[in-house]
Design an enzyme around this catalytic site. Structure first.
Site, PDB file in Angstrom:
ATOM      1  CG  HIS A   1       1.121 -18.895 -17.721  1.00 40.13           C
ATOM      2  ND1 HIS A   1       0.766 -19.959 -18.510  1.00 40.13           N
ATOM      3  CD2 HIS A   1       2.440 -19.062 -17.439  1.00 40.13           C
ATOM      4  CE1 HIS A   1       1.820 -20.741 -18.707  1.00 40.13           C
ATOM      5  NE2 HIS A   1       2.847 -20.223 -18.063  1.00 40.13           N
TER       6      HIS A   1
ATOM      7  CE  LYS B   1      13.668 -28.546 -33.658  1.00 39.79           C
ATOM      8  NZ  LYS B   1      14.197 -29.546 -32.804  1.00 39.79           N
TER       9      LYS B   1
ATOM     10  NE  ARG C   1       5.588 -23.867 -12.038  1.00 43.05           N
ATOM     11  CZ  ARG C   1       5.670 -24.510 -13.193  1.00 43.05           C
ATOM     12  NH1 ARG C   1       4.578 -24.873 -13.816  1.00 43.05           N
ATOM     13  NH2 ARG C   1       6.829 -24.804 -13.725  1.00 43.05           N
TER      14      ARG C   1
ATOM     15  CB  SER D   1       1.810 -25.025 -20.523  1.00 47.39           C
ATOM     16  OG  SER D   1       1.590 -23.707 -20.127  1.00 47.39           O
TER      17      SER D   1
END
Ligand code: PNS
Length: 162
Positions: free
Chosen positions: A19, A43, A92, A130
């Site tokens: 990022h 969530k 990517r 991530s």
């Protein structure tokens, strides 16, 4: 042509070096780059949006043309409110294309004047995500070279590893 403000949207849970690489690249092209953090990313998000923004802000101090804000609702509506004419997304591997094209086409249907711009991260980050960073860190392995040292520390703390 007025200078183009671009939005770089994402969940950033947590921000990876991929990022940050995209932010650096985008900031060399756009005179103003706004990193837009999705408030209710998931969530199961590990970090709150305030924490995700804080981590990003800590990494962009050397880039005065970059700012970090949070958003909710549709990205195209937020882009309009911010006066942004471009959306920056990182691509990517090939597997990203399907999802990215779906989003880009849908955003274009809703906001024809808003252009999605894809950029490739540096090759060191081509397979970084991530989600995988969180899995590796939760398994007790180092994520050095995948996130910044400051973010690695926050990740370990969040996961109760230190
Ligand atoms: O980092 P991510 O999770 O891949 O980012 C996805 C993001 C935040 C760009 C996307 O989920 C998004 O734009 N959400 C806001 C809601 C929205 O506009 N949905 C319609 C997309 S076509």
């Amino acid at each position: 042509m007025p200078p183009v403000t671009a939005l770089y949207p994402g969940s950033f849970d947590p921000p990876t070096l991929g990022h940050l690489d995209l932010i650096e690249r985008g900031s060399r092209i756009f005179p103003q780059l706004i990193v837009a953090v999705l408030r209710n990313a998931d969530k199961n998000a590990l970090f709150t949006s305030a924490e995700r923004m804080d981590m990003l802000r800590g990494e962009i101090l050397h880039l005065p043309q970059v700012s970090v804000v949070e958003f909710d609702g549709l990205l195209v509506d937020f882009a309009e409110r911010m006066g942004a004419r471009a959306l920056l997304r990182g691509i990517r591997a090939i597997s990203d294309y399907e999802y990215e094209f779906q989003m880009a086409w849908m955003n274009r249907r809703m906001a024809p004047g808003l252009e999605t711009v894809f950029m490739m991260p540096g090759e060191d980050f081509a397979y970084l995500s991530s989600r995988l960073v969180k899995e590796v860190a939760a398994g007790g392995r180092p994520v050095t070279g995948m996130v910044s040292p400051a973010i690695e520390t926050r990740l370990r703390r969040k996961l109760g590893l230190e």
